[in-house]
Design an enzyme around this catalytic site. Structure first.
Site, short mmCIF file in Angstrom:
data_model
loop_
_atom_site.label_atom_id
_atom_site.label_comp_id
_atom_site.label_asym_id
_atom_site.label_seq_id
_atom_site.Cartn_x
_atom_site.Cartn_y
_atom_site.Cartn_z
N TYR A 213 49.54 45.93 44.27
CA TYR A 213 49.73 45.08 43.08
C TYR A 213 51.19 44.69 42.82
O TYR A 213 51.45 43.92 41.89
CB TYR A 213 49.14 45.79 41.85
CG TYR A 213 47.65 46.00 41.97
CD1 TYR A 213 46.78 44.92 42.10
CD2 TYR A 213 47.10 47.28 42.01
CE1 TYR A 213 45.41 45.10 42.24
CE2 TYR A 213 45.73 47.48 42.14
CZ TYR A 213 44.90 46.38 42.25
OH TYR A 213 43.54 46.55 42.39
N HIS B 266 44.05 36.82 40.26
CA HIS B 266 44.15 38.18 40.77
C HIS B 266 45.48 38.31 41.48
O HIS B 266 45.86 37.43 42.26
CB HIS B 266 43.02 38.49 41.77
CG HIS B 266 41.67 38.35 41.15
ND1 HIS B 266 41.11 39.34 40.38
CD2 HIS B 266 40.78 37.32 41.15
CE1 HIS B 266 39.94 38.92 39.93
NE2 HIS B 266 39.71 37.70 40.39
C1 DQA Z 1 42.73 42.68 40.47
C2 DQA Z 1 41.75 42.92 41.62
C3 DQA Z 1 40.55 43.72 41.17
O1 DQA Z 1 39.67 43.95 42.27
C4 DQA Z 1 40.99 45.07 40.63
O2 DQA Z 1 39.88 45.79 40.13
C5 DQA Z 1 42.07 44.96 39.61
C6 DQA Z 1 43.13 43.98 39.79
C7 DQA Z 1 44.02 41.97 40.92
O3 DQA Z 1 44.75 41.50 40.07
O4 DQA Z 1 44.31 41.94 42.13
O5 DQA Z 1 42.13 45.75 38.68
O6 DQA Z 1 42.09 41.83 39.52
#
Ligand code: DQA
Length: 156
Positions: free
Chosen positions: A24, A101
């Protein structure tokens, strides 16, 4: 009236910076909020930035946005893959929606490949890290101000 957008963040995004940084990134949610306010200012958008770990709180925020905002940027996080109710709320309000995302969900576990939200989003941005929020706002500025709507008009 200024064009106003809701930037809504789902569960565990309050832990950004600490949470799996290899996936992330190292930006915190505060850093992303500043990025959104700065981007919004440059686009003439008022940005209302929120995060909740609770599905019902997210749904309430989407419903309220119908009368207070012109569009929604949403990172539904884990609820992307589970929540019919959040999808239904987004469909019900009928505002332009950009789904974001941080990670490229299609390069990850198969359970992340399907998002209930994508079917009601105008646009999906994934894999651009925190820059995805700036891209989303830039695009939402176009969607939320269709030709013909003046800046004086109120949200639905
Ligand atoms: C997310 C991707 C999702 O699969 C995950 O559960 C998240 C973050 C992203 O920002 O990459 O919590 O939404």
């Amino acid at each position: 009236m200024e064009t106003s957008v809701l930037v809504l963040n789902g569960p565990n995004l309050n832990l950004l910076g600490l949470r799996e940084p290899a996936i992330y990134g190292t930006d915190t949610l505060d850093t992303i909020e500043r990025l959104c306010h700065d981007t919004g200012e440059s686009l003439g958008l008022r940005v209302d930035f929120r995060q909740s770990n609770h599905e019902g709180v997210l749904i309430d925020a989407v419903q309220e946005a119908r009368t207070t905002h012109h569009g929604i940027v949403i990172n539904p996080a884990g609820y992307s893959h589970t929540s019919v109710a959040l999808r239904d709320a987004l469909a019900a309000v009928g505002l332009p929606v950009v789904e974001v995302h941080l990670s490229n969900i299609h390069r990850r576990e198969s359970f992340r490949h399907h998002s209930y939200v994508s079917g009601v989003a105008d646009t999906v941005i994934c894999g651009a890290g925190s820059h995805g929020y700036a891209l989303a706002l830039t695009h939402l500025a176009r969607l939320a101000r269709p030709a013909g709507r003046t800046s004086q008009e109120s949200p639905r």
